[in-house]
Design an enzyme around this catalytic site. Structure first.
Site, short mmCIF file in Angstrom:
data_model
loop_
_atom_site.label_atom_id
_atom_site.label_comp_id
_atom_site.label_asym_id
_atom_site.label_seq_id
_atom_site.Cartn_x
_atom_site.Cartn_y
_atom_site.Cartn_z
N LYS A 52 52.30 40.95 26.94
CA LYS A 52 52.45 41.58 28.09
C LYS A 52 52.46 40.78 29.12
O LYS A 52 53.06 41.10 30.12
CB LYS A 52 50.83 42.15 27.75
CG LYS A 52 50.29 42.87 26.83
CD LYS A 52 48.91 43.21 26.70
CE LYS A 52 47.69 42.10 26.94
NZ LYS A 52 47.82 40.94 25.47
N ARG B 201 39.14 45.01 27.94
CA ARG B 201 39.42 44.31 26.62
C ARG B 201 37.80 45.32 25.86
O ARG B 201 37.75 45.35 24.48
CB ARG B 201 38.52 42.59 26.62
CG ARG B 201 40.78 42.19 26.82
CD ARG B 201 40.21 40.88 25.91
NE ARG B 201 41.23 39.99 25.38
CZ ARG B 201 42.37 39.47 26.01
NH1 ARG B 201 42.34 39.87 26.96
NH2 ARG B 201 42.70 38.47 25.88
N ARG C 245 53.98 30.20 19.18
CA ARG C 245 54.46 30.77 20.59
C ARG C 245 53.94 29.18 21.02
O ARG C 245 53.26 28.38 20.54
CB ARG C 245 53.25 31.62 21.65
CG ARG C 245 53.27 31.25 22.35
CD ARG C 245 52.07 32.29 23.26
NE ARG C 245 51.37 33.00 23.67
CZ ARG C 245 50.55 33.35 23.31
NH1 ARG C 245 51.16 34.45 24.45
NH2 ARG C 245 49.24 33.97 23.65
N ARG D 201 48.82 26.46 22.94
CA ARG D 201 47.65 26.94 23.59
C ARG D 201 46.56 26.37 22.59
O ARG D 201 47.08 26.71 21.06
CB ARG D 201 47.93 28.31 23.44
CG ARG D 201 47.60 29.17 25.23
CD ARG D 201 48.45 30.47 25.88
NE ARG D 201 46.57 31.19 24.85
CZ ARG D 201 46.78 32.35 25.26
NH1 ARG D 201 47.69 32.91 26.53
NH2 ARG D 201 45.51 33.09 25.45
N ARG E 42 40.82 36.20 16.96
CA ARG E 42 41.41 37.19 18.23
C ARG E 42 41.79 38.14 17.86
O ARG E 42 41.29 39.38 18.37
CB ARG E 42 42.29 36.14 18.67
CG ARG E 42 42.07 34.87 19.80
CD ARG E 42 42.87 34.65 20.28
NE ARG E 42 43.85 34.94 21.66
CZ ARG E 42 45.12 34.20 21.73
NH1 ARG E 42 45.69 33.66 20.62
NH2 ARG E 42 45.17 34.64 22.29
P1 AMP Z 1 44.60 35.55 26.59
O1 AMP Z 1 45.20 35.23 27.32
O2 AMP Z 1 44.66 37.66 27.43
O3 AMP Z 1 44.85 36.03 25.42
O4 AMP Z 1 42.79 35.48 27.09
C1 AMP Z 1 42.91 34.69 25.83
C2 AMP Z 1 40.94 34.32 26.26
O5 AMP Z 1 40.47 34.63 27.50
C3 AMP Z 1 40.72 35.47 25.18
O6 AMP Z 1 40.55 35.15 24.03
C4 AMP Z 1 39.71 35.67 25.83
O7 AMP Z 1 38.53 34.35 25.06
C5 AMP Z 1 39.26 35.53 26.99
N1 AMP Z 1 39.55 37.10 27.85
C6 AMP Z 1 41.32 37.05 28.77
N2 AMP Z 1 40.80 38.02 29.13
C7 AMP Z 1 39.49 38.85 28.57
C8 AMP Z 1 38.67 40.00 29.23
N3 AMP Z 1 39.54 40.92 29.55
N4 AMP Z 1 37.09 40.02 28.71
C9 AMP Z 1 36.75 38.49 28.16
N5 AMP Z 1 37.45 37.74 28.08
C10 AMP Z 1 38.06 37.61 27.75
#
Ligand code: AMP
Length: 215
Positions: free
Chosen positions: A16, A92, A126, A159, A170
């Site tokens: 994404k 989400r 990554r 990360r 996740r």
């Molecule tokens: P990402 O970079 O999109 O993989 O997000 C990393 C982490 O941020 C996720 O594992 C969640 O803990 C938190 N996070 C990101 N977007 C959301 C969302 N829309 N709702 C809740 N938690 C989020």
């Protein structure tokens, strides 16, 4: 027509972030990503919400979702300021999807479909530049010199939530919470399914075509 409002859905590791950059370059829209916004606010005090952790970072390091109240507010503010956007990492869960339906109109909803085994491989390998945010993969797109960014010479780091244990958590949070979001848009007949396997350029070709068809 004004700039398009694009929602990019897909599991962690589907690409994404990479494809959002292509959309930004091609359509000149704003990139709104809750993951980055939360990473910049990992230490924010949310103890008044009386939830499991006192900061967004507590949820993130455990691979869990940050509470809707925090995330919805971030998105509302970001979308209000954008003339066209690509939204990535949100919604989400179904509550977030319904909240989003109430605050904006979407022109394109695209879902990047990638098999599970490939997601684990992509995420655990990554590496990200600490300085400029450029993305690498130890096997699929390594830098010229191990651990050093080709673009700016910055240090490449993993990360905190890309370790195998957190990645698996996740992905199971995704299955439980985010799959219903895909069905939500599918039922409304809005979803464009994109095959997310292959090189970033191949996926972009498919995604670009789908966006053009919808706008
Ligand atoms: P990402 O970079 O999109 O993989 O997000 C990393 C982490 O941020 C996720 O594992 C969640 O803990 C938190 N996070 C990101 N977007 C959301 C969302 N829309 N709702 C809740 N938690 C989020």
């Amino acid at each position: 027509m004004s700039q398009p409002n694009v929602l990019l859905l897909g599991p962690p590791g589907a690409g994404k972030g990479t494809q959002s950059s292509n959309i930004v370059q091609t359509y000149g829209v704003e990139h709104v990503t809750t993951g980055d916004a939360l990473r910049s606010n990992k230490g924010m005090d949310i103890s008044d919400l009386d939830v499991e952790y006192d900061t967004p970072g507590g949820f993130m390091d455990a691979g869990e979702l940050v509470p809707n109240a925090v995330v919805n507010e971030i998105v509302k503010t970001a979308l209000r300021e954008a003339d066209g956007y690509v939204l990535d990492g949100y919604p989400r869960n179904l509550d977030q999807a319904e909240y989003l339906d109430g605050i904006t109109g979407l022109d394109v909803v695209a879902f990047l479909d990638v098999p599970r085994e490939e997601l684990v491989e992509r995420l655990t390998g990554r590496r990200i530049c600490d300085e400029c945010g450029a993305n690498y993969h130890v096997e699929f797109s390594p830098p010229e010199e191990a651990g050093v960014c080709d673009e700016c010479g910055g240090e490449l780091v993993q990360r905190d939530d890309d370790t195998e244990e957190t990645v698996r958590e996740r992905l199971s949070v995704y299955d439980e919470n985010t799959r219903p979001v895909i069905e939500h848009y599918d039922e409304q007949g809005e979803l464009s399914r994109i095959d997310g396997e292959g090189s970033p350029d191949e996926v972009w070709e498919r995604l670009h075509t789908a966006i053009e068809e919808r706008t």
